[in-house]
Write a protein that holds these residues in place. Structure first.
Motif, PDB file in Angstrom:
ATOM      1  N   CYS A 450       0.838  -1.193   0.000  1.00 60.72           N
ATOM      2  CA  CYS A 450       0.000   0.000   0.000  1.00 60.72           C
ATOM      3  C   CYS A 450       0.877   1.248   0.000  1.00 60.72           C
ATOM      4  O   CYS A 450       1.694   1.458   0.899  1.00 60.72           O
ATOM      5  N   VAL A 451       0.718   2.091  -1.017  1.00 62.86           N
ATOM      6  CA  VAL A 451       1.482   3.332  -1.145  1.00 62.86           C
ATOM      7  C   VAL A 451       0.508   4.475  -1.431  1.00 62.86           C
ATOM      8  O   VAL A 451      -0.282   4.397  -2.378  1.00 62.86           O
ATOM      9  N   ALA A 452       0.550   5.499  -0.607  1.00 61.19           N
ATOM     10  CA  ALA A 452      -0.323   6.667  -0.772  1.00 61.19           C
ATOM     11  C   ALA A 452      -1.791   6.267  -0.881  1.00 61.19           C
ATOM     12  O   ALA A 452      -2.558   6.835  -1.670  1.00 61.19           O
ATOM     13  N   GLY A 453      -2.176   5.264  -0.108  1.00 58.71           N
ATOM     14  CA  GLY A 453      -3.576   4.870  -0.041  1.00 58.71           C
ATOM     15  C   GLY A 453      -4.046   3.917  -1.113  1.00 58.71           C
ATOM     16  O   GLY A 453      -5.232   3.612  -1.176  1.00 58.71           O
ATOM     17  N   SER A 454      -3.128   3.438  -1.984  1.00 60.28           N
ATOM     18  CA  SER A 454      -3.509   2.516  -3.050  1.00 60.28           C
ATOM     19  C   SER A 454      -2.559   1.328  -3.099  1.00 60.28           C
ATOM     20  O   SER A 454      -1.397   1.435  -2.700  1.00 60.28           O
TER      21      SER A 454
END
Length: 477
Positions: A450-454
């Motif tokens: 998960c990176v920046a909410g995605s």
């Protein structure tokens, strides 16, 4: 009235006068045949699913208070020469539901009719006509008594989704919960057609191919996947049934909490060497070796425990859910009617395997023991006319059920409700930037990605459109 007429009617009147006190006393009753006809009127067509391809189904519901034997009853469309005869020994309990996949006998068109006849094939019991495909379901609201209307959830075998919410009700489809665009995630024509189920674990993407092959894929450095070139995996490994025979029609793959060291579990719907016969099996493979083929260490053949289905309409998806997740959510064991207790089953995988049947859209949960025994602990509708993939997402404690181009690529999520059963909580359309591919596989990345909410998600396209079988997108964490 003439005298002769009066004389003719007098005996009839006399009989009525004699019968009246006997009826009042309960000595005389309706004839058994009349009672049976009255009870049979409680059987109603309750749901119709049409796809214009496969899985054309008609559901019956008993709205009455007595069990009805529907052996030999006949289902037809608008063509009198088309018929589906219900199997001997088939009954419908009071309040019960039973669906019949008629696609092997006839198709239900976009402008068609479903008709139900008694066993004589002439006495019409009920009928329903429509002028558009179900998309996905024509359902009677309320069950057994109301008018038919389109609803967004298929509920074959249970109460119709006429309400709103996640306990069997209709859930309105919404936009994909992530990015709208998708990109290819494999090289050109690496897999060809028939790549189906996917499962991602610890930096590896496992892929099941219908031709009886299992792939071990590793990252290609650009957001996609490529075949692992080590230990004989470069062209995938050929799968065999126990003893080294046959060619499993491998449609889905999953791992347990033990990861690949605990083996790969493959869902197969038939033996490719006998393609006209269903063989609904879960096969366990040791994937640690270096050979070019894999022979199943164990087979759980579930065919006899499940309703019959077309040989190419069987198992499509499989996923494993840990016991701890089920007990923590209050999961009810359908075999006992009580809270699920893993201890009653002895040595098993530490979880329940959920398998999806393409032809009915139904999901079944099984405890598969180390000894080779099995117990069915759940059966419920995916809410889809066809289910092609199942994935358990541990971060959200939800089950994903995915359909292919038959249902316009819809995705359903299901969670355990207050009754201890899985019910639909959301219906998502496919990403707007992805054409209606024949996606039979779906996999979500873990929380660590998960990176920046995605985080990434992946689909496998059985048709290999444009020379690519894998595509990637994103979903909110």
């Amino acid at each position: 009235m003439t005298a002769s007429t009066a004389r003719r009617r007098r005996p009839v009147l006399s009989r009525l006068l004699v019968a009246a006190p006997l009826l009042a006393a309960g000595v005389l009753t309706c004839a058994p045949a009349a009672q049976a006809r009255a009870a049979a009127d409680d059987i109603r067509i309750n749901e119709v699913v049409t796809t214009g391809d496969v899985n054309d189904s008609i559901e019956l519901h008993n709205k009455g208070t007595a069990t009805i034997d529907v052996s030999g009853w006949v289902l037809k469309d608008d063509d009198k020469s088309h018929s589906y005869k219900i199997a001997s020994g088939t009954t419908l309990a009071p309040g019960g539901f039973r669906s019949f996949d008629v696609s092997g006998k006839f198709g239900l068109g976009s402008d068609d009719e479903a008709r139900l006849y008694r066993a004589d094939g002439k006495t019409l019991v009920d009928s329903f006509a429509w002028s558009k495909h179900s998309d996905p379901s024509w359902s009677r609201c309320a069950d057994g008594t109301g008018a038919f209307k389109k609803v967004a959830t298929v509920t074959l075998g249970r109460a119709n989704g006429c309400g709103s919410g996640g306990d069997g009700g209709s859930v309105t489809p919404v936009a994909w919960p992530g990015g709208s665009s998708v990109a290819t995630a494999d090289g050109s024509n690496v897999f060809g057609e028939d790549l189906s189920g996917l499962y991602q674990d610890n930096g590896v993407l496992w892929g099941a191919q219908n031709s009886g092959k299992l792939w071990r894929l590793v990252r290609d450095g650009s957001g996609g996947w490529k075949p692992d070139t080590a230990s004989g995996w470069s062209s995938g490994k050929t799968l065999r049934f126990p003893g080294g025979s046959g060619h499993p029609d491998s449609e889905g793959v999953t791992l347990t909490g033990a990861g690949s060291t605990g083996g790969a579990f493959v869902a197969s719907e038939r033996n490719g060497d006998a393609s006209g016969t269903s063989r609904l099996s879960v096969l366990k493979y040791d994937v640690s070796g270096s050979g070019s083929s894999l022979t199943a260490a164990r087979e759980w053949n579930l065919t006899s425990d499940l309703p019959s289905t077309g040989s190419n309409l069987g198992f499509e998806g499989i996923t494993w859910v840990p016991d701890t997740a089920l007990t923590g959510a209050g999961f009810k064991d359908a075999s006992t009617g009580a809270a699920y207790d893993p201890a009653r089953y002895g040595a098993h995988s530490g979880g329940v395997f959920f398998v999806g049947v393409e032809g009915t859209g139904t999901i079944y949960g099984y405890v598969l023991t180390d000894s080779g025994a099995y117990t069915r602990v759940a059966s419920f509708s995916s809410g889809l006319s066809n289910v092609m993939e199942l994935q358990w997402e541990p971060q959200t404690s939800r089950l994903w059920a995915v359909c292919d181009d038959t249902c316009d690529g819809r995705h359903h999520t299901l969670k355990i409700n207050s009754s201890g059963t899985f019910a639909t909580t959301a219906v998502y359309n496919r990403p707007s930037g992805m054409p209606n591919y024949n996606n039979e596989g779906f996999s979500l990345a873990g929380a660590s990605e998960c990176v920046a909410g995605s985080k990434p998600v992946y689909w496998s396209d059985d048709a290999n459109d444009g020379g690519h079988a894998l595509r990637r997108g994103t979903i909110t964490c």
